[in-house]
Design a protein around this motif. Sequence first.
Motif, short mmCIF file in Angstrom:
data_model
loop_
_atom_site.label_atom_id
_atom_site.label_comp_id
_atom_site.label_asym_id
_atom_site.label_seq_id
_atom_site.Cartn_x
_atom_site.Cartn_y
_atom_site.Cartn_z
N PRO A 51 0.83 -1.22 0.00
CA PRO A 51 0.00 0.00 0.00
C PRO A 51 0.85 1.26 0.00
O PRO A 51 1.93 1.32 0.60
CB PRO A 51 -0.82 -0.12 1.29
CG PRO A 51 -0.82 -1.59 1.59
CD PRO A 51 0.50 -2.10 1.12
N ALA A 52 0.36 2.25 -0.71
CA ALA A 52 1.12 3.50 -0.80
C ALA A 52 1.25 4.19 0.55
O ALA A 52 2.24 4.88 0.81
CB ALA A 52 0.45 4.44 -1.80
N ASN A 53 0.27 3.99 1.42
CA ASN A 53 0.31 4.65 2.73
C ASN A 53 0.76 3.69 3.83
O ASN A 53 0.28 3.76 4.96
CB ASN A 53 -1.06 5.24 3.06
CG ASN A 53 -2.14 4.16 3.09
OD1 ASN A 53 -1.93 3.06 2.60
ND2 ASN A 53 -3.30 4.51 3.65
N PHE A 117 -4.55 -3.05 6.98
CA PHE A 117 -3.77 -3.97 6.14
C PHE A 117 -2.57 -4.45 6.94
O PHE A 117 -1.80 -3.64 7.47
CB PHE A 117 -3.31 -3.25 4.87
CG PHE A 117 -2.42 -4.07 3.98
CD1 PHE A 117 -2.94 -4.88 2.99
CD2 PHE A 117 -1.03 -4.03 4.13
CE1 PHE A 117 -2.11 -5.62 2.18
CE2 PHE A 117 -0.20 -4.77 3.32
CZ PHE A 117 -0.74 -5.57 2.33
N LEU A 118 -2.41 -5.77 7.04
CA LEU A 118 -1.30 -6.36 7.77
C LEU A 118 -0.54 -7.29 6.81
O LEU A 118 -1.12 -8.22 6.25
CB LEU A 118 -1.81 -7.15 8.98
CG LEU A 118 -0.78 -7.55 10.04
CD1 LEU A 118 -0.12 -6.30 10.64
CD2 LEU A 118 -1.44 -8.37 11.13
N GLU A 119 0.73 -7.00 6.62
CA GLU A 119 1.52 -7.75 5.63
C GLU A 119 1.62 -9.23 5.97
O GLU A 119 1.61 -10.09 5.10
CB GLU A 119 2.91 -7.13 5.51
CG GLU A 119 3.71 -7.65 4.33
CD GLU A 119 5.01 -6.91 4.18
OE1 GLU A 119 6.01 -7.35 4.80
OE2 GLU A 119 5.04 -5.89 3.47
N ASP A 191 -8.01 1.29 -1.71
CA ASP A 191 -6.57 1.20 -2.00
C ASP A 191 -5.95 -0.04 -1.36
O ASP A 191 -5.13 -0.73 -1.98
CB ASP A 191 -5.87 2.46 -1.48
CG ASP A 191 -6.37 3.72 -2.19
OD1 ASP A 191 -6.93 3.57 -3.31
OD2 ASP A 191 -6.19 4.82 -1.65
N LEU A 192 -6.34 -0.33 -0.14
CA LEU A 192 -5.77 -1.49 0.55
C LEU A 192 -6.27 -2.80 -0.04
O LEU A 192 -5.55 -3.80 -0.05
CB LEU A 192 -6.10 -1.42 2.04
CG LEU A 192 -5.56 -0.19 2.78
CD1 LEU A 192 -5.89 -0.27 4.26
CD2 LEU A 192 -4.06 -0.06 2.59
N GLU A 193 -7.51 -2.81 -0.55
CA GLU A 193 -8.04 -4.04 -1.15
C GLU A 193 -7.25 -4.42 -2.40
O GLU A 193 -7.04 -5.61 -2.69
CB GLU A 193 -9.52 -3.86 -1.49
CG GLU A 193 -10.42 -3.87 -0.27
CD GLU A 193 -11.85 -3.51 -0.62
OE1 GLU A 193 -12.10 -3.24 -1.83
OE2 GLU A 193 -12.70 -3.48 0.28
#
Length: 651
Positions: A51-53, A117-119, A191-193
Amino acid sequence: MVSDLSRDPRVMDASSPKAKARMWVAGLLLLLLSQALFWSVVGITERAARPANMAMREGVHYVLYDKNGQPLSGGWELKAERDRFRGYLANGSDKADHAVFSMLFTVADKNQPLSFFLENREDIDGISLNGVPIQPDKPLRRLQGDISVETALYPLPANYLQNGTNVLYIRTDTLLPQISLSPFAIGPARDLESAYRLRGLLQVDIPVAGVAILLFTVALCLVVNWPHEDRSRMRWLIAFLTINAASTLFFTLAPQAGSLLWFQLPILVLCNLALGLSAGRYTVLDTGSRQRWPIFAVGGFAVAIIAAIIILLIFWPEYSFAPFRIALLLSNGAVLVIAILAILAIVRHSVKSAMERWGERLIFILCLTTLAVDRFSLFFEPFAPFNPDWPISLYWSPLVGPLLGIGMVLSLARQAGEARREVTRSNEILAARLAEQDAELSRSYDAQKQMLQRQVMLEERQRIVRDMHDGIGGQLLGLMMQVRQGGANKVEIEQGLQSSIADLRLIVDSMDSAEEGLAETFRSFEHRVRTQVEASGIELEFYHDIEESIDLGPRPTLQVLRILQEAVTNAMRHSAATKITVQGSAHDAGTIQISVSDNGTGLPSALRRGRGLTSMETRARNLGGELSIESSGTGTKLCLAFGQSVGEITQ
């Protein structure tokens, strides 16, 4: 296909300095191309899957709790420092049972859809938002493998959010000596999806498809009847593809073995050694060299692994899993070394073979590069190109399974196409050679035919000369001697001349009718003798049933005509007959039968052993047939029978 480079016309001559320089430049360009392609894909993919953020905060506060749920510290004074490769690292404690991380974030509009979002969601036991659980327990993992890294995405309910400051609490299991929290991001759900779906594609869908494609390629390679010189190379390729598929399936998708590390680690070690050995041996055979460095490399690492395990078990028995972990590191080191050596060997051979099959070898170089990078990441911490803040977070070996399988399928298709083209070229060459040989046979046949025709003409000339000398010449010489001696009267001279003329006509008729067949010979003979017979007051009946296709040739035809002429002449002169009958019959597969009969008073005894009958019997024997005579007071019948192959025998 393995070939002798010294005999391959496509192999570059590296004897001159310029050729050597070009070879090294081409090899360097191929190596740079493969690495530029791989690292460009890595950079683009890592950027798209992150993700960009993504939170770039320097630390996250946490609290340690014991088994009873009591905090081991007074508050949130503990802080997990950010590590660019592993996320956030917190120091654990032997008394701690779990840890809770807190993350503060600000929301301007709580009605805007937000997600967390968790990597890597491994070891996550629960998540709560502003004290309200949104994941009360450990979630069911989609990936079950021992080395899988599964991404998580948690929607943040709007009714639990508040405008302003919010806090997320994340509970994790403790792993001594450190507790890690993977990189995360909090932001707009859309964005996160996108990043979450891409990671799911890279971590699950592509590896599963890769396993299927690799197994299909293995099955395809097994059913192909490879040439003898390719079988050893293909066996190692099949081994490499099979181990790749098994490794991906077992360590990415298969269920975990729980606490049975003594089972998991040896399998990892064996897979690494087998993977390195198969890749190295295939490279050696594909490049046509006889080097055995893959066997030595794997053997050396295997000896080192066994020695390390024995030493650690003897001197440090309390570290039960340490030998296996060291063995795993050494086996990964073996794969790393073999992959690098194999890449260099393939590049060198590709240049020497004038970049033959460069596309297939480029794919194999990319596969070896992924093996090297994944093993390199166990010793060091690589990051995406041109961005040191983005560590490589994906395992690339499972991702190239589809590429490797498709590359091998394309290779098989190329080889099948080359085989078809080779068969086509071989057929064309064979057809050309057959046409050339056919033309040569035709020329030889024409030459032999001309020689045979010249020989026949020569023999025919000799025959005519001999026949005229023995027949007409003898008769004329006899007449001349009688005239000189004064013993010949006018009648004898006339008869002798008529006999000579008749014999000359027979020779001419045999030559004229030889090319027209036996039936035409009978018709010509009938036309010539009918006038003579009827002029003598004798009736002539002529019957024949002879196939038009029957052709005896000039010499046999002359023999038949002379027998007929002699028989008809004898019947006219000596039989006192009023009727002479000539019959003939011959079919394609039968015997030729000719008869001359009359209704006279029979053959005089003086003529039964005369020169005329003896001559006819001799001619019949020359035809390979039989001559029979039946004579009585009511007439005489002469029969001639011979086979149709007389033309081949007599000529």
